[in-house]
Write a protein that holds these residues in place. Structure first.
Motif, PDB file in Angstrom:
ATOM      1  N   ILE A  60       0.829  -1.188  -0.026  1.00  0.00           N
ATOM      2  CA  ILE A  60       0.071  -0.051   0.260  1.00  0.00           C
ATOM      3  C   ILE A  60       0.847   1.111  -0.054  1.00  0.00           C
ATOM      4  CG2 ILE A  60      -1.896  -1.048   1.220  1.00  0.00           C
ATOM      5  CD1 ILE A  60      -1.014   0.431   3.613  1.00  0.00           C
ATOM      6  N   TYR A  62       0.807   5.514   0.742  1.00  0.00           N
ATOM      7  CA  TYR A  62      -0.274   6.395   1.270  1.00  0.00           C
ATOM      8  C   TYR A  62       0.308   7.733   1.575  1.00  0.00           C
ATOM      9  CZ  TYR A  62       1.810   4.837   5.503  1.00  0.00           C
ATOM     10  OH  TYR A  62       2.545   4.347   6.416  1.00  0.00           O
ATOM     11  N   GLU A  64       1.528  10.542   3.992  1.00  0.00           N
ATOM     12  CA  GLU A  64       1.759  10.406   5.427  1.00  0.00           C
ATOM     13  C   GLU A  64       1.597  11.870   5.751  1.00  0.00           C
ATOM     14  OE1 GLU A  64       4.017   7.152   6.991  1.00  0.00           O
ATOM     15  OE2 GLU A  64       4.896   8.608   8.276  1.00  0.00           O
ATOM     16  N   GLY A  78       4.053   6.991   2.340  1.00  0.00           N
ATOM     17  CA  GLY A  78       4.495   5.838   3.357  1.00  0.00           C
ATOM     18  C   GLY A  78       4.187   4.787   2.485  1.00  0.00           C
ATOM     19  N   ALA A  80       3.991   0.496   2.853  1.00  0.00           N
ATOM     20  CA  ALA A  80       3.940  -0.608   3.810  1.00  0.00           C
ATOM     21  C   ALA A  80       3.685  -1.907   2.856  1.00  0.00           C
ATOM     22  CB  ALA A  80       2.821  -0.267   4.790  1.00  0.00           C
ATOM     23  N   LEU A  82       2.019  -5.970   2.959  1.00  0.00           N
ATOM     24  CA  LEU A  82       1.313  -6.702   3.936  1.00  0.00           C
ATOM     25  C   LEU A  82       1.852  -7.775   4.149  1.00  0.00           C
ATOM     26  CD1 LEU A  82      -0.719  -4.744   2.070  1.00  0.00           C
ATOM     27  CD2 LEU A  82      -2.408  -6.654   1.966  1.00  0.00           C
TER      28      LEU A  82
ATOM     29  N   PHE B  52      -6.861  -7.475   4.468  1.00  0.00           N
ATOM     30  CA  PHE B  52      -6.004  -6.377   5.057  1.00  0.00           C
ATOM     31  C   PHE B  52      -6.787  -5.213   5.174  1.00  0.00           C
ATOM     32  CE2 PHE B  52      -2.271  -4.069   5.604  1.00  0.00           C
ATOM     33  CZ  PHE B  52      -2.372  -2.894   4.913  1.00  0.00           C
ATOM     34  N   ARG B  56      -7.386  -2.862   8.261  1.00  0.00           N
ATOM     35  CA  ARG B  56      -6.844  -1.555   8.292  1.00  0.00           C
ATOM     36  C   ARG B  56      -7.891  -0.242   8.673  1.00  0.00           C
ATOM     37  NH1 ARG B  56      -4.982   1.940   2.943  1.00  0.00           N
ATOM     38  NH2 ARG B  56      -3.714   3.454   3.866  1.00  0.00           N
ATOM     39  N   ARG B 127      -0.362  -0.566   9.473  1.00  0.00           N
ATOM     40  CA  ARG B 127      -1.354  -0.814   8.203  1.00  0.00           C
ATOM     41  C   ARG B 127      -1.620   0.281   7.468  1.00  0.00           C
ATOM     42  NH1 ARG B 127      -4.118  -3.486  12.529  1.00  0.00           N
ATOM     43  NH2 ARG B 127      -3.933  -5.705  12.307  1.00  0.00           N
ATOM     44  N   GLY B 128      -0.628   1.724   7.630  1.00  0.00           N
ATOM     45  CA  GLY B 128      -0.817   2.722   6.681  1.00  0.00           C
ATOM     46  C   GLY B 128      -1.849   3.638   7.234  1.00  0.00           C
TER      47      GLY B 128
END
Lengths: 207, 390
Positions: A60, A62, A64, A78, A80, A82, B52, B56, B127-128
């Protein structure tokens, strides 16, 4: 003498049949090879799509944080994963206006990319990343039809390797004039397959 | 041996069948293999990502104050790993393996290197999810607004005293005037009330008799008048009413506005100075009152009651409204009384100049207007007056 002639008369249909069967086999094998070639090409595209789909599902991206100065923009992105498994990603930065964004037409721009490293002394831990110049014909982005198309043929851009960690923070700094007011800064995550770079994820940030 | 050559047609058919079989046997398994492999991958991908995303977006954090110590509380349905914290000074810190906050648990902010939540800008989870600190604060506790009941209580009413106690209120002044259909009368008009003690001469420290309000000493003064006591309780409910007395020579009499066909309009004006203090910024003010208007004749009369709040030190700042009150006509032998009772709301923030400069001491005026096309005398009594601010 009459018996020899009879023998020749008997062999001719056998030979004819053998020739015919042989021709059929050759033609059949040729078609088969051609079919296998086509399916292999299709299969390799499907394999790439499957790899990309699986990779895209495991990561993912995103926003931040962000800061806007008088003339520059800093976006903190960011990334990340899984699943905690090693993989190599690359980052590229583009600009697009709202129409280009909808049509998925991007223009590469220059930006300062830094990657957060908590062990870096001072400077909030960001370490400048070095980009690799690549040709736009080796960069494939997802088109509006859902197929991967090369970015172009005459452009060159920089891709920045993202070292593997479970979670990464990337600082992208560029001039607002370069992007343009009301345009979008497009941050693209890429994965490398067989020397080509394929779009995995994309984040657009309005300037 | 006689080998008969195959007929032309049969040979071609057999050849064609061989070709078709080869094609089918080779290509179909390849296509089926392709379809199967792509389906398996997409199902697995969907499953991983779906779970997920559910986890999240189930993450939820809240800031709590536990005995003076600020803590980050996991109020969601999944365990949370805080991996990065952005501070108010712009710096960012990453926590190696993350600060784990199990579901339902809390962790003090000291684990993130701060003691006050204001030092934090935002919190990032593994998890963002990015939580801004202001989103984590609990909603402000708003005390339930106390709306006084229609009946008056001492807690809710900010200005409402019985007549005898009015002087105890800061610097109260009571002035009165009236328009008798012809001219305004402002001099020698006194707000007054009558103390009735039954058969006794005294009750509760008050002598029976009339009292007028003296603005010089800001107190009631007894006057040597004993008649017209009936006009001081127009509805006969044994509650004192504020009435007006006029002094002519040395004689006090109850003010009566005489209306005729040619002098058909009259008005009573009573102003209680420094009646109430509005210290907060109220959005709504309600004025409760009971006014009694008595007509000596069976006249077809119109009457209205208007209330005005005026700032004591600046008469330009005022709000007013006609009071739409319930009324009832009480028939009498020689005097018919109309009782007006209820409250009028003043929407403070909608008046042009009021909302910005509300705090201060205010005067309260009651203006009672009457009109009649026939000859009648009009008397006024005010039984209660109160101001409530919301």
């Amino acid at each position: 003498m009459v018996k020899g002639l009879d023998l020749f008369k008997g062999i001719s249909p056998v030979i004819t049949s053998m020739i015919l069967i042989g021709a059929v086999l050759v033609i059949g094998l040729s078609f088969m090879s051609y079919a296998i070639l086509l399916t292999n090409i299709q299969r390799s595209e499907v394999v790439i799509r499957n790899i990309l789909a699986e990779e895209a599902s495991k990561v993912i991206m995103y926003l931040e944080n962000d800061r806007r100065g008088d003339s520059n923009i800093v976006a903190y992105v960011g990334i990340a994963k899984l699943i905690n498994e090693p993989s190599a990603y690359y980052l590229a930065v583009f600009k697009a206006n709202q129409y280009e964004l909808a049509a998925k037409k991007y223009t590469p721009i220059d930006a300062n990319i830094s990657i957060f490293n908590s062990s870096t002394p001072g400077g909030y831990g960001f370490q400048r990343a070095v980009g690799t110049p690549v040709s736009s014909s080796n960069v494939y982005t997802l088109s509006t039809s859902g197929d991967y198309m090369p970015l172009g043929t005459e452009l060159s851009l920089y891709v920045y390797e993202i070292p593997y960690t479970h979670t990464t923070l990337i600082k992208i700094e560029c001039s607002s004039n370069v992007v343009g007011v009301d345009n979008y800064l497009v941050i693209m995550l890429l994965v490398r397959i067989d020397g080509d770079y394929y779009e995995l994820l994309q984040l657009s940030y309005r300037v | 041996m006689n080998l008969r050559p195959l007929k032309r047609g049969q040979a071609e058919i057999i050849g064609g069948l061989i070709v078709v079989s080869v094609l089918l046997m080779v290509i179909m398994p390849l296509i089926i293999n392709l379809m199967t492999s792509s389906t398996v991958v997409s199902t697995r991908v969907f499953s991983i990502r779906s779970q997920f995303e559910i986890d999240r977006w189930s993450e939820e954090l809240r800031l709590i104050n536990d005995g003076g110590v600020y803590k980050l509380s996991n109020v969601g349905s999944v365990d949370i790993d805080v991996i990065r914290v952005w501070y108010s000074n712009g710096s960012v810190v990453q926590f190696g393996n993350g600060v784990k906050i199990p579901r339902g648990a809390s962790t003090p902010l000291s684990n993130f290197g701060v003691s006050d939540y204001q030092d934090i800008d935002r919190i990032v989870t593994a998890r963002g999810r990015v939580f801004k600190v202001e989103e984590l604060l609990p909603p402000p506790q708003v005390a339930p607004q106390q709306c006084p009941p229609l009946g008056l209580t001492s807690e809710s009413v900010i200005a409402g005293y019985n007549l005898m106690d009015l002087p105890k209120r800061r610097n109260i002044t009571i002035t009165a005037s009236y328009f008798d259909g012809d001219k305004w009368v402002t001099d020698n008009v006194f707000p007054a009330f009558y103390v009735y003690c039954g058969g006794s001469a005294q009750c509760d420290g008050w002598d029976q008799g009339w009292y007028i309000f003296n603005n010089t000493i800001r107190n009631w003064t007894k006057i040597p008048k004993t008649d017209e006591a009936g006009y001081a309780d127009l509805d006969g409910n044994s509650a004192y009413e504020l009435v007006l007395l006029k002094k002519e020579k040395e004689y006090y009499s109850v003010v009566s506005v005489s209306l005729t066909a040619t002098r058909s309009y009259g008005q009573f004006n009573i102003t209680i100075g420094n009646f109430t203090e509005l210290s907060n910024q109220p959005s709504l003010i309600a004025i409760y009152l009971k006014a009694l208007i008595a007509f000596t004749a069976q006249a077809d009369a119109l009457s209205s009651v208007k209330v005005v709040l005026t700032k004591s030190d600046n008469p330009l700042i005022n709000i007013s409204s006609y009071a739409v009150l319930s009324s009832v006509k009480v028939p009498g032998s020689d005097i018919n009384v109309t009782i007006y009772e209820g409250y009028v709301m003043l929407p403070v923030t909608q008046f042009y100049t009021f909302s910005r400069i509300t705090p201060g001491i205010y005067n309260l005026s009651v203006i009672v207007s009457v009109s009649a096309q026939e000859k009648t005398g009009v008397y006024l009594g005010i039984e209660y007056l109160a101001v409530v601010a919301y």
